[in-house]
Design an enzyme around this catalytic site. Structure first.
Site, PDB file in Angstrom:
ATOM      1  N   ASP A 254      -5.097  -2.185   9.973  1.00  0.00           N
ATOM      2  CA  ASP A 254      -5.401  -1.457   8.755  1.00  0.00           C
ATOM      3  C   ASP A 254      -4.937  -2.266   7.539  1.00  0.00           C
ATOM      4  OD1 ASP A 254      -6.041   1.116   7.308  1.00  0.00           O
ATOM      5  OD2 ASP A 254      -3.904   0.983   6.835  1.00  0.00           O
TER       6      ASP A 254
ATOM      7  N   GLU B 243      -9.248  -5.081   9.026  1.00  0.00           N
ATOM      8  CA  GLU B 243      -9.868  -4.378   7.904  1.00  0.00           C
ATOM      9  C   GLU B 243      -9.567  -5.278   6.704  1.00  0.00           C
ATOM     10  OE1 GLU B 243      -9.993   0.089   6.051  1.00  0.00           O
ATOM     11  OE2 GLU B 243      -8.019  -0.837   6.250  1.00  0.00           O
TER      12      GLU B 243
END
Length: 702
Positions: A352, A388
Site C-alpha cells: 500500500d 501501489e
C-alpha cells in the site's frame, strides 16, 4: 502472583540478536529497539490481562536494542513495555512510562484496544494539547502482547511460485467474501478458515483464479473518529501489529486458521498475496494515541518535519509516515515479510502506498535503502511483489517507476478502460496502449509485460457494476458529508442514477460490464478481478466503503448474476487456453524472423490502417501474433484478432485472409453465453457496443 509463581523476578542479560519475545523451552528472551529511551520496562500481566503483576527493567542495552531473559516465562504469557525518556514533543520525543506499549514484534494479541483518553500521552483536554503530559495508566485500554508458542509458527512454509504470465489475481476481503455465502458454514463465515472452504475453492478454481489478494490482515486498530460514529475500519489500512494476524477474522482454530487457510489454497493451486501497510501506523498524527512506536522511539520510527519535529511528515494522508530509511524500521518490515512467508506460507505482497517506502531525503528513489534491502533478501526472492505506485507526497505518483521485480497497480489502465467504453474522445488511442501492457511506462530496465496489473475496478472506488449504475459517489453512510472518495470515476449510469427496472437499461449495463471484463482479460499484462465483479456485486454507489462492515460490502451471493459468472469463467478459460494473450515480452510491431510478419498490427474493421488522429475513433482491431523476440528460431502460426466496437451500430468486420486455416469467434460480449463459432467467409458482423475475439485455428472445421 500465582500466575507467575514459577517465573523468576530477576532478569538475566539475554540476547539482542532476535527482536521480540522468544520462548526457548525454559524461559523467554525479550528484545526491543529504542535508540533514545533512557530505560525500558517489561510488564507481565495476569492471564485475563486485567492486572499488571510484574514490572522489570530490561537489564541490558546493546546498541539500540534493550534486552533481557526471564526464566520460567511460558507461551501464553501476556506482556507489554513501558519506556522512560524525555517528553519533549517540540524535539520529537514522546516518552511516557505511564503508557503501556505493545511489542512491535508480537505475533499474537490478547484483548483489544479501547478508545479512552488515557491512551494519549497528553491531556487531550489541556489548552496546550500534546505539549501537556498525561500520567494516567493506559494498560486497561490497550491490547496485550502474547509470548507465542514456537510450535504455532514453524518456519517451514514454501511459496507456490506460480509464473506471473499465468496469474489471475482476485482481490477480496476476508469477511466480505464469505459473510453471506450460503454454502460456507455459519461458524466459518467471515474467517480465515471460511475463505478456503470447499464452496469458495470450487468457485475460485472454476473462475481460474491463481492468486487471492487479501485486503490487510495484519493486526488493525480502528480510528477513534470512526468508532465514535459507530463504524470500524473495515478495509484494515490502519495497522498496529505487523507480525500478528488480525484477530477479528479468527475462526474455531484461532491463529492456526490462517496457515490452515493458506495450505488449503496451495493444495488447490492458488497463491495468497497480502495487502500490507508499512507506510504508516495506527497511531495517527501528533494528537493520536500512544500505543507502540510513538512511545518506544517516536523520533526513530517516524518521519518528522525537519523544522518542526513536533509534527509528522504526512505523505500517506493518514497522519504519520514511517521512516523507511531507518535501519530498524527496515529491519522490522523485512522481519515481518519473512515471517508471513516462512511461518504463514504467504506467496506475495501488495504494498500500500509503495512510493512512501522509497522516499529518501532527496525524494523518491527506487534504488534507496528499503528497496535495496528488500531486493537482496534471499527469503523474499521468489515471492510476488506488487506496488501501489503512489502516495500523496511531493512527486508521489510513480506509476512505472518501480524496479523490475515489481508489478504495479495500473490505475491509468482502469481509467482508460472506463473512458473508452463510456465514449470519451481519445479513448481508443489510450486503449491501444493499455491493451499492450502500457509499454511506454513499463518497457524499460528489463521489465516484463506482467508488470502492469490491469483492472477495471478494485476495492478503492466503484465496483464494476456501479461504474454502469452511478455517475456520482453516494457515500453519506460514511458520515463525512459525501466529501470522501474519488470525485472522478469515469463512470456512466446509462441514463438513470442507481438501480433500474427497465429491462433494456439492465441489458445495456450488463453488456457494458462484459465489455470491460473482456478488455481486462484480453489485455497483455496481469489481470486483476475485484471479488464480486464476476457476478455484478454493487455497493449502492459507495466508492469509499472503507468503514462499511455490513451488507454494503459483503457480497450477496444469492443476488449475483449467474450468467455473468459463467461469462467471466469463459473469459478466464479463453485466456488460459490462449498463450498469445499472456506473453512475457512487450509487442511493438517488430518483424518476426520466422515468417517476416509483424508480431502485432492495428487495423480498421475494413482491413485498412487505423486513423489514430481521429479523436472520436470508436472501432479498432488488434491482430496479435507471437512476440518477435520470443519466437526467434521457432515457427508459430498462433494468431488472435480482437475487435472492439464501441459504436451504436453493428459493423461488418473484414477478417485477415487465410488459406487453409479458419477464424473462430471464441468471445462475443453481445451475449452472456459463449459459443465458439467458426467464421464462414471473409466477413462477420460485430454487434454494437461489443468485443469479439477470434482465434486462427489450424485447419479447423469447427
Amino acid at each position: 502472583m500465582t500466575y507467575h509463581a514459577t517465573v523468576s523476578t530477576q532478569l538475566e542479560p539475554g540476547s539482542p540478536s532476535r527482536l521480540g519475545a522468544h520462548f526457548d523451552g525454559g524461559g523467554t528472551n525479550f528484545a526491543v529497539f529504542s535508540e533514545h529511551a533512557e530505560q525500558v520496562f517489561l510488564c507481565l500481566f495476569s492471564p485475563d490481562g486485567t492486572r499488571e503483576e510484574m514490572r522489570l527493567s530490561l537489564p541490558e542495552r546493546t546498541g539500540a536494542v534493550w534486552h533481557g531473559y526471564l526464566p520460567g516465562v511460558q507461551p501464553g504469557t501476556l506482556y507489554g513495555y513501558r519506556a522512560s525518556g524525555p517528553y519533549t514533543p517540540e524535539a520529537g520525543h514522546r516518552f511516557n512510562r505511564n503508557k503501556l506499549l505493545i511489542d512491535p514484534y508480537t505475533r499474537e494479541f490478547h484483548g483489544s484496544f479501547t478508545d479512552h483518553t488515557a491512551t494519549f500521552g497528553y491531556l487531550n483536554s489541556a489548552p496546550e494539547a500534546d505539549l501537556s503530559f498525561d500520567s494516567r495508566d493506559s494498560a486497561p485500554f490497550v491490547a496485550k502482547s502474547v509470548v507465542s508458542d514456537p510450535a504455532l509458527f514453524p518456519l517451514d512454509a514454501q511459496p507456490l511460485e506460480r509464473g506471473w504470465h499465468d496469474t489471475l489475481i482476485y482481490e477480496a476481503h476476508v469477511k466480505g467474501l464469505t459473510q453471506r455465502h450460503p454454502d460456507v458454514p455459519e461458524d466459518l463465515r467471515g474467517t480465515y478458515e471460511g475463505l478456503a472452504t470447499p464452496a469458495m475453492l470450487d468457485h475460485l478454481t472454476k473462475l481460474g483464479v491463481t492468486a487471492v489478494e487479501l485486503l490487510p490482515v495484519q493486526a488493525i486498530r480502528s480510528e477513534g473518529a470512526l468508532t465514535a460514529r459507530g463504524l470500524v475500519n473495515y478495509w484494515g489500512y490502519n495497522t498496529i501489529g505487523f507480525l500478528a494476524p488480525e484477530p477479528r477474522y479468527f475462526g474455531p482454530a484461532g491463529v492456526r486458521g490462517f496457515r490452515a487457510m493458506v495450505d488449503r489454497f496451495h493444495a488447490a493451486g492458488i497463491e495468497v498475496i497480502l495487502d500490507v501497510v508499512y507506510n504508516h501506523s495506527a497511531e495517527g498524527d501528533h494528537l493520536g494515541p500512544t500505543l507502540s512506536f510513538r512511545g518506544l522511539d517516536n523520533a526513530s520510527y517516524y518521519r518528522l518535519q525537519a523544522d518542526q519535529p513536533r509534527y509528522y511528515v504526512n505523505d500517506t494522508g493518514c497522519g504519520n509516515t514511517l521512516d523507511t530509511t531507518h535501519p530498524f524500521v527496515i529491519r522490522l518490515i523485512l522481519d515481518s515479510l519473512r515471517f508471513w512467508v516462512q511461518a504463514m506460507g504467504v506467496d506475495g505482497f501488495r504494498f500500500d502506498l509503495a512510493a512512501t517506502l522509497c522516499r529518501e531525503p532527496a525524494g523518491f528513489d527506487r534504488t534507496g535503502r528499503f528497496m535495496t534491502a528488500l531486493r537482496q533478501d534471499p527469503v523474499l526472492a521468489g515471492v510476488k511483489l506488487i506496488a501501489e505506485p503512489w502516495d500523496i507526497g511531493p512527486g508521489g505518483y510513480q506509476l512505472g517507476g518501480f524496479p523490475a521485480k515489481f508489478a504495479e497497480w495500473n490505475d491509468r489502465y482502469r481509467d482508460t478502460v472506463r473512458k473508452f467504453w463510456r465514449g470519451d474522445t481519445h479513448g481508443a488511442q489510450e486503449l491501444g496502449s493499455a491493451l499492450l501492457g502500457t509499454a511506454y511506462l513499463f518497457d524499460k530496465r528489463g521489465r516484463r509485460v506482467w508488470s502492469s496489473v490491469n483492472y477495471a475496478a478494485s476495492h478503492d472506488g466503484f465496483t464494476l457494476a456501479d461504474t454502469t449504475q452511478y455517475e456520482h459517489r453516494h457515500n453519506m453512510a460514511n458520515g463525512e458529508g459525501n466529501r470522501d472518495g474519488h470525485k472522478v470515476n469515469f463512470s456512466d449510469n446509462l441514463g438513470t442514477e442507481g438501480p433500474s427496472d427497465d429491462p433494456a437499461r439492465r441489458d445495456m449495463r450488463a453488456r457494458r460490464q462484459r465489455n470491460m471484463l473482456a478488455t481486462v482479460f484480453l489485455s497483455q499484462g496481469t489481470p486483476m478481478l475485484l471479488a464480486g465483479d464476476e457476478g455484478g456485486h454493487s455497493q449502492r454507489g459507495n466508492n469509499n466503503a472503507y468503514c462499511q462492515d455490513n451488507a454494503t460490502t459483503w457480497i450477496d451471493w444469492a443476488s449475483l448474476d449467474p450468467d455473468q459468472i459463467a461469462f467471466t469463467t469463459a473469459l478466464s478459460q479463453f485466456r488460459r487456453d490462449t498463450p498469445i494473450l499472456r506473453q512475457m515480452d512487450f509487442l511493438h510491431g517488430a518483424t518476426r524472423p520466422t515468417d517476416h510478419r509483424k508480431d502485432v498490427e492495428w487495423r480498421g474493421f475494413d482491413g485498412t490502417p487505423l486513423n489514430w488522429s481521429n479523436d472520436s475513433l470508436s472501432s479498432l482491431c488488434l491482430h496479435l501474433r507471437g512476440n518477435a523476440e520470443s519466437v526467434a528460431g521457432k515457427a508459430t502460426r498462433d494468431e488472435v484478432l480482437l475487435a472492439f466496437n464501441r459504436g451504436n451500430h453493428d459493423l461488418d468486420l473484414l477478417l485477415p485472409p487465410t488459406i487453409h486455416d479458419v477464424w473462430v469467434r471464441e468471445i462475443d460480449t453481445a451475449e452472456a453465453a459463449q459459443h465458439p463459432t467458426p467464421v464462414d467467409g471473409a466477413r462477420i458482423r460485430v454487434p454494437a457496443q461489443s468485443v469479439s475475439a477470434f482465434v486462427l485455428r489450424v485447419g479447423s472445421t469447427g
